[in-house]
Enzyme design. Sequence first.
Site, PDB file in Angstrom:
ATOM      1  CG  HIS A  31      18.144 115.400  93.047  1.00 15.59           C
ATOM      2  ND1 HIS A  31      17.643 115.513  92.344  1.00 15.59           N
ATOM      3  CD2 HIS A  31      19.575 114.553  93.226  1.00 15.59           C
ATOM      4  CE1 HIS A  31      17.494 114.611  90.918  1.00 15.59           C
ATOM      5  NE2 HIS A  31      19.221 114.498  91.863  1.00 15.59           N
ATOM      6  NE  ARG A 104      21.602 106.848  92.425  1.00 13.95           N
ATOM      7  CZ  ARG A 104      21.029 107.949  91.230  1.00 13.95           C
ATOM      8  NH1 ARG A 104      19.969 107.759  90.915  1.00 13.95           N
ATOM      9  NH2 ARG A 104      22.013 107.881  90.191  1.00 13.95           N
TER      10      ARG A 104
END
Length: 183
Positions: A31, A104
């Site tokens: 993050h 991702r």
Amino acid sequence: MSNLVEPERIVPWMEKRAVYPGFFDPITNGHVDIILRGLRLFDKIIVAVLKNPKKEALFSTKDRVAMIQEIFIRQPAVEVRAFDGLLVDFARRHKTRIVIRGLRAVSDFEYELQMALMNRQLDPEIEILYMMPSVHYSFLNSGVVKEVFSLGGSVKGLVPEIVEKMLRKKMKSGRLSVGKSPQ
Ligand code: PNS
């Protein structure tokens, strides 16, 4: 005379800002990586931490917000807010139409596509921008961090130090246990 706007005449709505929403239970270095990438493109990133009573969280909303604030304490371009309700409403209230999300792997795609299209349905002016985290974090999520830590594994380098400290505190208080998970 130049028709460029002088810095002192720049008003807040002209600031390039984006919202980075998530549950952040807890925030990981994946993050953090996305926030830092976002700062290359935007003047301000508003990290929007979902208060979700339907989803069980290890950390309270207050703790999730506080950890992110601590990580970016020397970075005034990062603002952290808790939110509930619709993300599109939060974005409008904070004077932006841009939402950042990390992507991702292909496995994220279906969920993200559904979310992006639903948000667009709710507000056609919202634009969702996907950014790839560093390959070092492409396997990482908050759930994996909690599981590994609770089973005695190391999460060094995967989460900021404050998160490791808070995980240790949870462990001491008995909310996370080392060893075998309950059958
Ligand atoms: O960290 P997460 O769980 O992937 O974050 C999901 C989040 C908070 C971005 C998403 O659940 C959200 O935006 N919730 C707010 C409610 C909303 O606007 N729902 C409609 C769009 S799917």
